[in-house]
Write a protein that holds these residues in place. Structure first.
Motif, mmCIF file in Angstrom:
data_model
loop_
_atom_site.group_PDB
_atom_site.id
_atom_site.type_symbol
_atom_site.label_atom_id
_atom_site.label_comp_id
_atom_site.label_asym_id
_atom_site.label_seq_id
_atom_site.Cartn_x
_atom_site.Cartn_y
_atom_site.Cartn_z
ATOM 1 N N ASN A 144 -3.691 -51.261 -27.120
ATOM 2 C CA ASN A 144 -2.676 -52.278 -26.842
ATOM 3 C C ASN A 144 -1.371 -51.705 -26.305
ATOM 4 O O ASN A 144 -0.332 -52.362 -26.348
ATOM 5 C CB ASN A 144 -2.400 -53.114 -28.100
ATOM 6 N N THR A 145 -1.385 -50.469 -25.808
ATOM 7 C CA THR A 145 -0.194 -49.895 -25.202
ATOM 8 C C THR A 145 0.262 -50.769 -24.042
ATOM 9 O O THR A 145 -0.514 -51.117 -23.151
ATOM 10 C CB THR A 145 -0.492 -48.477 -24.680
ATOM 11 N N ASN A 146 1.535 -51.152 -24.051
ATOM 12 C CA ASN A 146 2.082 -52.016 -23.003
ATOM 13 C C ASN A 146 1.264 -53.296 -22.805
ATOM 14 O O ASN A 146 1.132 -53.811 -21.706
ATOM 15 C CB ASN A 146 2.175 -51.260 -21.669
ATOM 16 N N MET A 147 0.707 -53.800 -23.922
ATOM 17 C CA MET A 147 -0.086 -55.034 -23.896
ATOM 18 C C MET A 147 -1.248 -54.935 -22.917
ATOM 19 O O MET A 147 -1.617 -55.900 -22.249
ATOM 20 C CB MET A 147 0.794 -56.245 -23.591
ATOM 21 N N LEU A 148 -1.831 -53.747 -22.850
ATOM 22 C CA LEU A 148 -2.978 -53.521 -21.980
ATOM 23 C C LEU A 148 -4.164 -54.397 -22.376
ATOM 24 O O LEU A 148 -4.993 -54.765 -21.543
ATOM 25 C CB LEU A 148 -3.382 -52.042 -22.065
ATOM 26 N N ASN A 149 -4.226 -54.751 -23.652
ATOM 27 C CA ASN A 149 -5.357 -55.550 -24.145
ATOM 28 C C ASN A 149 -5.068 -57.042 -24.117
ATOM 29 O O ASN A 149 -5.680 -57.819 -24.851
ATOM 30 C CB ASN A 149 -5.725 -55.128 -25.567
ATOM 31 N N ILE A 150 -4.126 -57.464 -23.307
ATOM 32 C CA ILE A 150 -3.729 -58.875 -23.258
ATOM 33 C C ILE A 150 -4.959 -59.759 -22.984
ATOM 34 O O ILE A 150 -5.804 -59.423 -22.151
ATOM 35 C CB ILE A 150 -2.636 -59.072 -22.178
ATOM 36 N N PRO A 151 -5.113 -60.881 -23.707
ATOM 37 C CA PRO A 151 -6.336 -61.684 -23.578
ATOM 38 C C PRO A 151 -6.328 -62.615 -22.377
ATOM 39 O O PRO A 151 -6.616 -63.810 -22.495
ATOM 40 C CB PRO A 151 -6.358 -62.466 -24.892
ATOM 41 N N LYS A 152 -5.962 -62.093 -21.223
ATOM 42 C CA LYS A 152 -5.977 -62.911 -20.006
ATOM 43 C C LYS A 152 -7.396 -63.416 -19.749
ATOM 44 O O LYS A 152 -8.359 -62.677 -19.873
ATOM 45 C CB LYS A 152 -5.501 -62.061 -18.816
ATOM 46 N N GLY A 153 -7.508 -64.697 -19.380
ATOM 47 C CA GLY A 153 -8.823 -65.284 -19.134
ATOM 48 C C GLY A 153 -9.501 -65.803 -20.382
ATOM 49 O O GLY A 153 -10.617 -66.310 -20.320
ATOM 50 N N GLY A 154 -8.804 -65.713 -21.533
ATOM 51 C CA GLY A 154 -9.415 -66.153 -22.779
ATOM 52 C C GLY A 154 -9.756 -67.632 -22.802
ATOM 53 O O GLY A 154 -10.633 -68.066 -23.544
ATOM 54 N N CYS A 155 -9.092 -68.417 -21.956
ATOM 55 C CA CYS A 155 -9.353 -69.862 -21.955
ATOM 56 C C CYS A 155 -10.753 -70.204 -21.439
ATOM 57 O O CYS A 155 -11.233 -71.319 -21.663
ATOM 58 C CB CYS A 155 -8.300 -70.595 -21.136
ATOM 59 N N VAL A 156 -11.440 -69.271 -20.782
ATOM 60 C CA VAL A 156 -12.793 -69.586 -20.293
ATOM 61 C C VAL A 156 -13.781 -69.739 -21.446
ATOM 62 O O VAL A 156 -14.839 -70.344 -21.268
ATOM 63 C CB VAL A 156 -13.324 -68.517 -19.299
ATOM 64 N N TYR A 157 -13.438 -69.219 -22.625
ATOM 65 C CA TYR A 157 -14.355 -69.372 -23.755
ATOM 66 C C TYR A 157 -14.507 -70.835 -24.148
ATOM 67 O O TYR A 157 -15.614 -71.328 -24.351
ATOM 68 C CB TYR A 157 -13.872 -68.546 -24.954
ATOM 69 N N SER A 158 -13.386 -71.529 -24.265
ATOM 70 C CA SER A 158 -13.466 -72.945 -24.631
ATOM 71 C C SER A 158 -14.069 -73.760 -23.498
ATOM 72 O O SER A 158 -14.841 -74.691 -23.727
ATOM 73 C CB SER A 158 -12.077 -73.488 -24.987
ATOM 74 N N GLU A 159 -13.754 -73.381 -22.255
ATOM 75 C CA GLU A 159 -14.299 -74.102 -21.101
ATOM 76 C C GLU A 159 -15.810 -73.955 -21.034
ATOM 77 O O GLU A 159 -16.523 -74.873 -20.638
ATOM 78 C CB GLU A 159 -13.647 -73.584 -19.812
ATOM 79 N N SER A 160 -16.298 -72.779 -21.454
ATOM 80 C CA SER A 160 -17.729 -72.508 -21.391
ATOM 81 C C SER A 160 -18.465 -72.958 -22.653
ATOM 82 O O SER A 160 -19.676 -72.799 -22.746
ATOM 83 C CB SER A 160 -17.967 -71.005 -21.172
ATOM 84 N N SER A 161 -17.711 -73.471 -23.632
ATOM 85 C CA SER A 161 -18.300 -73.929 -24.895
ATOM 86 C C SER A 161 -19.109 -72.819 -25.569
ATOM 87 O O SER A 161 -20.213 -73.029 -26.049
ATOM 88 C CB SER A 161 -19.188 -75.158 -24.671
ATOM 89 N N ILE A 162 -18.555 -71.599 -25.562
ATOM 90 C CA ILE A 162 -19.221 -70.470 -26.212
ATOM 91 C C ILE A 162 -19.235 -70.690 -27.725
ATOM 92 O O ILE A 162 -18.194 -70.932 -28.334
ATOM 93 C CB ILE A 162 -18.497 -69.143 -25.898
ATOM 94 N N LYS A 163 -20.402 -70.643 -28.316
ATOM 95 C CA LYS A 163 -20.521 -70.829 -29.756
ATOM 96 C C LYS A 163 -20.651 -69.465 -30.430
ATOM 97 O O LYS A 163 -21.614 -68.732 -30.199
ATOM 98 C CB LYS A 163 -21.751 -71.681 -30.081
ATOM 99 N N THR A 164 -19.677 -69.107 -31.239
ATOM 100 C CA THR A 164 -19.722 -67.837 -31.946
ATOM 101 C C THR A 164 -19.450 -68.086 -33.429
ATOM 102 O O THR A 164 -19.031 -69.174 -33.832
ATOM 103 C CB THR A 164 -18.673 -66.849 -31.413
ATOM 104 N N TYR A 165 -19.666 -67.050 -34.228
ATOM 105 C CA TYR A 165 -19.428 -67.176 -35.657
ATOM 106 C C TYR A 165 -17.942 -67.276 -35.966
ATOM 107 O O TYR A 165 -17.539 -67.860 -36.957
ATOM 108 C CB TYR A 165 -20.041 -65.986 -36.392
ATOM 109 N N ILE A 166 -17.126 -66.671 -35.132
ATOM 110 C CA ILE A 166 -15.680 -66.764 -35.295
ATOM 111 C C ILE A 166 -15.068 -66.995 -33.913
ATOM 112 O O ILE A 166 -15.761 -66.934 -32.895
ATOM 113 C CB ILE A 166 -15.089 -65.475 -35.913
#
Length: 260
Positions: A143-165
């Motif tokens: 996560n140095t300089n927010m390298l791990n920023i979750p850009k594109g994370g909204c595609v999970y809800s759009e794709s209706s990905i079903k996960t345990y968490i």
């Protein structure tokens, strides 16, 4: 098999009968001329979209010039610039445009990742219909300089990905996230041994080549009505993530930043 622009710094193309493999160097998102590279990729996608002989598009990060270390180095240089906001917003906008173009392709899209990714680049592959990785693959949560920023994370809800968490939360639970956890939580569809990755992915693509194009088109026809909503969500995501980056930088300089 036929190679196109084999020596291109950011995009190599292989033709395998009715399947196209695109080897993308994801560092292209970070370049000063990223809009030019983006236009080249989108032009190529448009060409495939109109070509009835192309049935499957495989997107791979196994490009000779890509490495996560290179991505980190360039990202860190952007983060430290005086005009960092403009640079990072440019990265986000190009990312969004290419992701939306992939999502709207009237083809079966397969992501085939073998090189290590961070959450942002892994999320980009979520635009694919089928996601394949090799057994050595992992997500690096540096996560140095927010390298791990979750850009594109909204595609999970759009794709209706079903996960345990929550799938976005999952990406940040450990320093590295390996293939068994990704498969168990339905974030990838198949894990293949490294030496067999390309051949077995092409074998999967071959099965889809035999499906009548009208059947694929019928499934894909439902996507355009959702694209505008996804586009707006990606834009909102950009604004939120930029506010997070701004806050991180202000903390470094001991400035007080408050959200209103």
């Amino acid at each position: 098999m036929k190679d196109i622009n084999k020596n291109d710094r950011f995009l190599n193309v292989e033709l395998h009968d009715n399947t196209v493999i695109l080897y993308i160097n994801y560092c292209l998102f970070l370049e000063n001329k990223t809009f030019e590279y983006k236009d080249k990729i989108i032009e190529l996608f448009n060409k495939f979209n109109k070509d009835d002989s192309v049935k499957v598009v495989v997107i791979s990060n196994n490009h000779a010039d890509y490495s996560l270390d290179s991505f980190k180095q360039i990202w860190n240089s952007l983060f430290e610039r005086e005009d960092y906001e403009d640079s990072i917003l440019r990265v986000f906008r190009v990312y969004d445009q290419v992701l939306l173009k992939i999502k709207s392709l009237n083809k079966v899209v397969i992501s085939m990742d073998s090189e290590y990714l961070n959450p942002m680049l892994f999320n980009f592959g979520m635009a694919a219909d089928i996601r394949i990785i090799n057994n050595d693959f992992h997500i690096d949560n540096d996560n140095t300089n927010m390298l791990n920023i979750p850009k594109g994370g909204c595609v999970y809800s759009e794709s209706s990905i079903k996960t345990y968490i929550n799938p976005v939360k999952l990406l940040f639970l450990t320093d590295k996230l390996f293939s068994p956890e990704l498969l168990q939580n339905n974030l990838v569809d198949k894990v293949i041994y490294s030496k067999d990755l390309k051949d077995k992915t092409l074998a999967i693509a071959k099965r889809f080549e035999s499906i009548d194009y009208s059947e694929i088109e019928a499934v894909k026809a439902m996507i355009p009505r959702r694209m505008r909503k996804l586009e707006l969500t990606l834009q909102s995501e950009n604004e939120f993530l930029m506010s997070c980056i701004r806050k991180r930088r202000n903390q470094k300089t001991q400035e007080i930043h408050r959200f209103h």
